[in-house]
Design a protein around this motif. Structure first.
Motif, PDB file in Angstrom:
ATOM      1  N   LEU A  52      -6.265  -1.597 -12.441  1.00  0.00           N
ATOM      2  CA  LEU A  52      -6.031  -3.039 -12.560  1.00  0.00           C
ATOM      3  C   LEU A  52      -6.324  -3.810 -11.277  1.00  0.00           C
ATOM      4  O   LEU A  52      -6.477  -5.031 -11.312  1.00  0.00           O
ATOM      5  CB  LEU A  52      -4.581  -3.290 -12.987  1.00  0.00           C
ATOM      6  CG  LEU A  52      -4.202  -2.769 -14.376  1.00  0.00           C
ATOM      7  CD1 LEU A  52      -2.718  -2.952 -14.622  1.00  0.00           C
ATOM      8  CD2 LEU A  52      -5.023  -3.469 -15.449  1.00  0.00           C
ATOM      9  N   LEU A  53      -6.415  -3.117 -10.164  1.00  0.00           N
ATOM     10  CA  LEU A  53      -6.664  -3.796  -8.891  1.00  0.00           C
ATOM     11  C   LEU A  53      -8.093  -4.332  -8.826  1.00  0.00           C
ATOM     12  O   LEU A  53      -9.023  -3.693  -9.313  1.00  0.00           O
ATOM     13  CB  LEU A  53      -6.460  -2.827  -7.726  1.00  0.00           C
ATOM     14  CG  LEU A  53      -5.035  -2.485  -7.341  1.00  0.00           C
ATOM     15  CD1 LEU A  53      -5.038  -1.444  -6.226  1.00  0.00           C
ATOM     16  CD2 LEU A  53      -4.289  -3.718  -6.887  1.00  0.00           C
ATOM     17  N   PRO A  54      -8.289  -5.489  -8.207  1.00  0.00           N
ATOM     18  CA  PRO A  54      -9.661  -5.956  -7.975  1.00  0.00           C
ATOM     19  C   PRO A  54     -10.338  -5.045  -6.941  1.00  0.00           C
ATOM     20  O   PRO A  54      -9.657  -4.415  -6.122  1.00  0.00           O
ATOM     21  CB  PRO A  54      -9.479  -7.370  -7.442  1.00  0.00           C
ATOM     22  CG  PRO A  54      -8.074  -7.460  -6.990  1.00  0.00           C
ATOM     23  CD  PRO A  54      -7.291  -6.444  -7.755  1.00  0.00           C
ATOM     24  N   PRO A  55     -11.663  -4.951  -6.972  1.00  0.00           N
ATOM     25  CA  PRO A  55     -12.369  -4.036  -6.073  1.00  0.00           C
ATOM     26  C   PRO A  55     -12.029  -4.162  -4.587  1.00  0.00           C
ATOM     27  O   PRO A  55     -11.848  -3.144  -3.919  1.00  0.00           O
ATOM     28  CB  PRO A  55     -13.845  -4.326  -6.348  1.00  0.00           C
ATOM     29  CG  PRO A  55     -13.861  -4.797  -7.758  1.00  0.00           C
ATOM     30  CD  PRO A  55     -12.579  -5.566  -7.935  1.00  0.00           C
ATOM     31  N   PRO A  56     -11.891  -5.371  -4.022  1.00  0.00           N
ATOM     32  CA  PRO A  56     -11.536  -5.427  -2.596  1.00  0.00           C
ATOM     33  C   PRO A  56     -10.155  -4.824  -2.305  1.00  0.00           C
ATOM     34  O   PRO A  56      -9.973  -4.126  -1.306  1.00  0.00           O
ATOM     35  CB  PRO A  56     -11.554  -6.918  -2.268  1.00  0.00           C
ATOM     36  CG  PRO A  56     -12.402  -7.543  -3.304  1.00  0.00           C
ATOM     37  CD  PRO A  56     -12.225  -6.709  -4.532  1.00  0.00           C
ATOM     38  N   ALA A  57      -9.200  -5.080  -3.183  1.00  0.00           N
ATOM     39  CA  ALA A  57      -7.860  -4.514  -2.982  1.00  0.00           C
ATOM     40  C   ALA A  57      -7.879  -2.998  -3.146  1.00  0.00           C
ATOM     41  O   ALA A  57      -7.206  -2.274  -2.409  1.00  0.00           O
ATOM     42  CB  ALA A  57      -6.870  -5.144  -3.958  1.00  0.00           C
ATOM     43  N   LEU A  58      -8.660  -2.512  -4.104  1.00  0.00           N
ATOM     44  CA  LEU A  58      -8.772  -1.069  -4.302  1.00  0.00           C
ATOM     45  C   LEU A  58      -9.436  -0.410  -3.096  1.00  0.00           C
ATOM     46  O   LEU A  58      -9.011   0.665  -2.652  1.00  0.00           O
ATOM     47  CB  LEU A  58      -9.557  -0.769  -5.575  1.00  0.00           C
ATOM     48  CG  LEU A  58      -9.669   0.691  -5.980  1.00  0.00           C
ATOM     49  CD1 LEU A  58      -8.291   1.309  -6.182  1.00  0.00           C
ATOM     50  CD2 LEU A  58     -10.496   0.830  -7.238  1.00  0.00           C
ATOM     51  N   SER A  59     -10.455  -1.057  -2.540  1.00  0.00           N
ATOM     52  CA  SER A  59     -11.101  -0.523  -1.331  1.00  0.00           C
ATOM     53  C   SER A  59     -10.118  -0.458  -0.172  1.00  0.00           C
ATOM     54  O   SER A  59     -10.083   0.519   0.579  1.00  0.00           O
ATOM     55  CB  SER A  59     -12.295  -1.389  -0.939  1.00  0.00           C
ATOM     56  OG  SER A  59     -13.246  -1.406  -1.954  1.00  0.00           O
ATOM     57  N   GLY A  60      -9.296  -1.484  -0.044  1.00  0.00           N
ATOM     58  CA  GLY A  60      -8.277  -1.479   1.000  1.00  0.00           C
ATOM     59  C   GLY A  60      -7.254  -0.376   0.794  1.00  0.00           C
ATOM     60  O   GLY A  60      -6.822   0.274   1.750  1.00  0.00           O
ATOM     61  N   ALA A  61      -6.856  -0.151  -0.448  1.00  0.00           N
ATOM     62  CA  ALA A  61      -5.893   0.912  -0.749  1.00  0.00           C
ATOM     63  C   ALA A  61      -6.480   2.293  -0.447  1.00  0.00           C
ATOM     64  O   ALA A  61      -5.790   3.171   0.080  1.00  0.00           O
ATOM     65  CB  ALA A  61      -5.457   0.828  -2.204  1.00  0.00           C
ATOM     66  N   ILE A  62      -7.758   2.472  -0.765  1.00  0.00           N
ATOM     67  CA  ILE A  62      -8.416   3.748  -0.469  1.00  0.00           C
ATOM     68  C   ILE A  62      -8.497   3.953   1.038  1.00  0.00           C
ATOM     69  O   ILE A  62      -8.222   5.049   1.546  1.00  0.00           O
ATOM     70  CB  ILE A  62      -9.812   3.804  -1.125  1.00  0.00           C
ATOM     71  CG1 ILE A  62      -9.669   3.890  -2.644  1.00  0.00           C
ATOM     72  CG2 ILE A  62     -10.624   4.975  -0.593  1.00  0.00           C
ATOM     73  CD1 ILE A  62     -10.969   3.715  -3.390  1.00  0.00           C
ATOM     74  N   LEU A  63      -8.860   2.921   1.772  1.00  0.00           N
ATOM     75  CA  LEU A  63      -8.932   3.015   3.231  1.00  0.00           C
ATOM     76  C   LEU A  63      -7.555   3.303   3.831  1.00  0.00           C
ATOM     77  O   LEU A  63      -7.426   4.152   4.717  1.00  0.00           O
ATOM     78  CB  LEU A  63      -9.508   1.722   3.813  1.00  0.00           C
ATOM     79  CG  LEU A  63      -9.630   1.672   5.327  1.00  0.00           C
ATOM     80  CD1 LEU A  63     -10.606   2.734   5.819  1.00  0.00           C
ATOM     81  CD2 LEU A  63     -10.072   0.299   5.772  1.00  0.00           C
ATOM     82  N   LEU A  64      -6.536   2.623   3.339  1.00  0.00           N
ATOM     83  CA  LEU A  64      -5.177   2.860   3.826  1.00  0.00           C
ATOM     84  C   LEU A  64      -4.724   4.297   3.551  1.00  0.00           C
ATOM     85  O   LEU A  64      -4.125   4.947   4.417  1.00  0.00           O
ATOM     86  CB  LEU A  64      -4.216   1.862   3.178  1.00  0.00           C
ATOM     87  CG  LEU A  64      -2.756   1.976   3.597  1.00  0.00           C
ATOM     88  CD1 LEU A  64      -2.612   1.635   5.082  1.00  0.00           C
ATOM     89  CD2 LEU A  64      -1.899   1.066   2.753  1.00  0.00           C
ATOM     90  N   THR A  65      -5.048   4.806   2.372  1.00  0.00           N
ATOM     91  CA  THR A  65      -4.697   6.186   2.029  1.00  0.00           C
ATOM     92  C   THR A  65      -5.415   7.172   2.945  1.00  0.00           C
ATOM     93  O   THR A  65      -4.819   8.146   3.422  1.00  0.00           O
ATOM     94  CB  THR A  65      -5.044   6.469   0.560  1.00  0.00           C
ATOM     95  OG1 THR A  65      -4.362   5.535  -0.268  1.00  0.00           O
ATOM     96  CG2 THR A  65      -4.651   7.872   0.164  1.00  0.00           C
ATOM     97  N   ALA A  66      -6.707   6.939   3.187  1.00  0.00           N
ATOM     98  CA  ALA A  66      -7.473   7.833   4.063  1.00  0.00           C
ATOM     99  C   ALA A  66      -6.928   7.800   5.488  1.00  0.00           C
ATOM    100  O   ALA A  66      -6.834   8.841   6.158  1.00  0.00           O
ATOM    101  CB  ALA A  66      -8.949   7.446   4.048  1.00  0.00           C
ATOM    102  N   LEU A  67      -6.552   6.614   5.974  1.00  0.00           N
ATOM    103  CA  LEU A  67      -5.984   6.522   7.325  1.00  0.00           C
ATOM    104  C   LEU A  67      -4.621   7.202   7.420  1.00  0.00           C
ATOM    105  O   LEU A  67      -4.328   7.884   8.411  1.00  0.00           O
ATOM    106  CB  LEU A  67      -5.880   5.059   7.749  1.00  0.00           C
ATOM    107  CG  LEU A  67      -7.199   4.356   8.047  1.00  0.00           C
ATOM    108  CD1 LEU A  67      -6.971   2.877   8.298  1.00  0.00           C
ATOM    109  CD2 LEU A  67      -7.902   5.007   9.222  1.00  0.00           C
ATOM    110  N   CYS A  68      -3.794   7.042   6.393  1.00  0.00           N
ATOM    111  CA  CYS A  68      -2.484   7.714   6.388  1.00  0.00           C
ATOM    112  C   CYS A  68      -2.673   9.229   6.380  1.00  0.00           C
ATOM    113  O   CYS A  68      -1.954   9.958   7.084  1.00  0.00           O
ATOM    114  CB  CYS A  68      -1.667   7.280   5.181  1.00  0.00           C
ATOM    115  SG  CYS A  68      -1.018   5.616   5.308  1.00  0.00           S
TER     116      CYS A  68
END
Length: 116
Positions: A52-68
């Motif tokens: 349900l997330l828009p693509p920019p928010a999903l990209s941010g979530a993926i980046l945040l997960t990878a950094l964590c």
């Protein structure tokens, strides 16, 4: 199915030096301490949220997960190595989509239509 892992990607905690689809990383984080049933129950709502997330928010979530994951000790190389199976699946889905679109357009005639 276990795959032989190259020497540079072997998990130093593994005794038999084989790797399954995704490697378990031992740890003592909050996620590791959660009961398994809570993590399994969280999969469905988190997957729905991801769709349900828009693509920019999903990209941010993926980046945040990878950094964590990186800050908790899992290198970017190991993260990419674990995504290899998903990349094969993505390629399979892409090519089946291309073939089905060509088939519907009539450009791909692998089977001749039956004449009644």
């Amino acid at each position: 199915m276990a795959l032989k892992c190259p020497q540079k990607h072997r998990n130093h905690l593994s005794k038999n030096r084989t790797v399954t689809l995704f490697r378990y990383q031992a740890g003592n984080s909050a996620v590791h301490r959660l009961p398994a049933w809570i993590k399994l129950c969280a999969l469905l709502p988190l997957s729905a949220i991801a769709f349900l997330l828009p693509p920019p928010a999903l990209s941010g979530a993926i980046l945040l997960t990878a950094l964590c994951a990186r800050f908790s000790g899992l290198s970017f190389r190991d993260q990419l190595y674990d995504l290899r199976a998903a990349a094969y699946y993505l390629g399979f889905l892409y090519w089946t989509d291309v073939i089905s679109r060509l088939w519907r357009l009539g450009d791909l005639r692998l089977v001749s239509p039956a004449v009644f």
